[in-house]
Design a protein around this motif. Structure first.
Motif: not given
Length: 408
Positions: A230, A345, A371, A374, A376
């Motif tokens: 991350t 997503n 932004s 992600t 994930q």
């Protein structure tokens, strides 16, 4: 007056009005004992060879038939333990590693010299020639297609231009040889029982070139090797074998136009020297990296940038497994991998044209809107390309073909 009962099918049982008549379960499929796996050539361990390794693991008693085998003992020990390799006579030519691609005109003949008729079944892994291996009429043959032969079909003119092969004697000879290769390619297109395509893009090419339907089975990514991060640094990364169709030159031109942004270029290839000469001071070249260093470099990158039209793009899927967003040309396999900005997503964005302006605009948009992406989401997206899923889908296709032949 009596009315005959009308049967209707509702799944595993036959229903006659209100009477359910159980149907016998299908007999379990017994896999064949000996499978021949035919692969074009093995110059190094890249995406196509990862597929080959998975196929060998699926069929423990398989033997590999490949035109050229340049694998090191270390690669054989790690990825192909106890697998027997058979090569063509051309593999023994002096210095053949340097010019084996130039023997393309002889490869259809060479692939036809492999005798696989004594095996129970054949699985081919083909980006060019392996699909054309000669088989018995009653011999199951499943072909995993990485691509129809790029340089013989829609990318012929690009390859000829890059090789500066016009209509002089050498250029005309190459054009004639490619014409002959297309003739052989279409003549052998109906050999396999089933074709599996590594992406939707390749499936459409198979339909257009061969007139056959194919099922998409994405190639496997070693998800255990690529760990999500991350934490990102301020550099972008591009990684590929430096061949012209990868369009690393376009990525470098775009970052030359953005001198305040850092780019790390990973890989080597025939364009290495030319690409280094054209790069500005904000661009760093690492060459090939050891696996651990490569994973770390991709995982820490702000985004991976790719400007080529790839059949699938294993490096793109690997970057997603690292939690790294993608900025990719919106044609080819990237469309199967990237969930673009504006969708649920998102994991990256696609740009429409192979131009410096289109790519720089994509980088700017990524910095404005990225932004929403992600790490994930990227890592979860990569789960669609697991080795387990690949084996399951290939096994389903193979078992169906095997059962069909057994029933004949």
């Amino acid at each position: 007056m009596s009315v005959p009962l009308k049967p209707r099918m509702t799944g595993p049982a036959l229903v006659v009005d209100d009477l359910r008549v159980p149907q016998p379960s299908p007999a379990p499929i017994t896999r064949p004992q000996r499978v021949a796996i035919v692969h074009d050539w093995c110059p190094s361990f890249r995406g196509g060879e990862r597929v080959l390794a998975e196929l060998c693991a699926m069929f423990p008693n398989s033997e590999v038939f490949t035109l050229f085998d340049f694998f090191s003992d270390e690669i054989k020990k790690r990825h192909f333990p106890n697998v027997v390799f058979h090569t063509s006579p051309a593999n023994k030519l002096p210095g053949v590693r340097k010019y084996y691609r130039g023997l393309f005109f002889a490869c259809p003949f060479l692939i036809e010299q492999f005798d696989v008729t004594g095996f129970d079944a054949v699985v081919s892994s083909s980006a060019a020639f392996a699909r054309g291996v000669l088989t018995r009429p009653d011999q199951p043959h499943v072909s995993y297609i990485h691509s129809p032969i790029r340089y013989a079909w829609d990318e012929q003119f690009s390859y000829l231009q890059q090789g500066k092969l016009g209509f002089g004697p050498v250029g005309l000879l190459y054009r004639y040889l490619l014409h002959g290769l297309r003739t052989w390619d279409t003549r052998t297109a109906h050999g396999p029982d089933v074709m599996l395509a590594n992406s939707s893009f390749v499936r459409s090419r198979i339909k257009r070139v061969y007139g056959r339907d194919a099922t998409v089975v994405h190639p496997p990514v070693d998800l255990d090797t690529f760990t999500m991060s991350t934490e990102k640094d301020d550099y972008y990364i591009t990684a590929s074998f430096m061949a012209p169709y990868k369009r690393t030159d376009l990525v470098i031109e775009a970052f030359n136009a953005m001198p305040d942004r850092r780019l790390l270029v990973v890989g080597e290839g025939q364009q290495s020297a030319a690409l280094r000469n054209m790069a500005g001071p904000n661009i760093e070249f690492s060459g090939f990296l050891p696996q651990e260093d490569y994973v770390r470099a991709v995982a820490r990158a702000r985004a991976l940038v790719f400007a080529g039209c790839e059949d699938f793009g294993i490096a793109l899927a690997e970057a997603q497994a690292c939690g790294t967003p993608l900025i990719a040309f919106g044609r080819g396999g990237a469309r199967d991998i990237v969930r673009p900005l504006g969708t649920d997503n998102p994991t990256g964005l696609l740009f429409k044209q192979q131009t410096v302006g289109s790519l720089t605009d994509a980088v700017m948009r990524f910095e404005r809107e990225g932004s929403a992406i992600t790490a994930q989401a990227c890592a979860e997206n990569a789960q669609r390309f697991s080795a387990e899923r690949f084996r399951r889908e290939v096994a389903q296709a193979f078992d169906a073909v095997w059962a069909s032949h057994q029933a004949d």
